[in-house]
Motif scaffolding. Structure first.
Motif, PDB file in Angstrom:
ATOM      1  N   ASN A   1       0.822  -1.210   0.000  1.00  0.00           N
ATOM      2  CA  ASN A   1       0.000   0.000   0.000  1.00  0.00           C
ATOM      3  C   ASN A   1       0.859   1.264   0.000  1.00  0.00           C
ATOM      4  O   ASN A   1       0.587   2.198  -0.745  1.00  0.00           O
ATOM      5  CB  ASN A   1      -0.942  -0.010   1.206  1.00  0.00           C
TER       6      ASN A   1
ATOM      7  N   GLU B   1      -2.442  -0.643   6.733  1.00  0.00           N
ATOM      8  CA  GLU B   1      -2.837  -1.729   5.823  1.00  0.00           C
ATOM      9  C   GLU B   1      -2.566  -3.076   6.491  1.00  0.00           C
ATOM     10  O   GLU B   1      -1.487  -3.320   7.026  1.00  0.00           O
ATOM     11  CB  GLU B   1      -2.063  -1.631   4.514  1.00  0.00           C
TER      12      GLU B   1
ATOM     13  N   SER C   1      -2.602  -7.348   6.100  1.00  0.00           N
ATOM     14  CA  SER C   1      -2.628  -8.434   5.123  1.00  0.00           C
ATOM     15  C   SER C   1      -2.556  -9.768   5.856  1.00  0.00           C
ATOM     16  O   SER C   1      -2.024  -9.868   6.957  1.00  0.00           O
ATOM     17  CB  SER C   1      -1.480  -8.311   4.124  1.00  0.00           C
TER      18      SER C   1
END
Length: 66
Positions: free
Chosen positions: A17, A57, A59
């Motif tokens: 990101n 972000e 993940s």
């Protein structure tokens, strides 16, 4: 590949990101993959979860696929 640096208090790795290497919080979580509540206890898999400290972000990467 993630690395630990002396000037950082976290794991430094690339962030898709941000587009740069940033500090990340890293943890391992067991996540249920099945929506069927009867078999949910048998469908848990370990995932590597990372959260970028710069942008937030998050993940998830299935450990069996690593």
């Amino acid at each position: 590949m993630a690395s630990k640096t002396p000037h950082s208090d976290g794991i430094v790795e690339p962030c898709d990101n941000c587009g740069r290497e940033t500090a990340h919080e890293v943890s391992i979580e067991l996540l249920t993959e099945s929506d069927d509540s009867e078999n949910a206890a048998y469908s848990r898999e370990p995932y590597r979860v990372t959260e970028c400290r710069a942008c937030g972000e998050e993940s998830h990467q299935r450990m069996n696929d690593a």
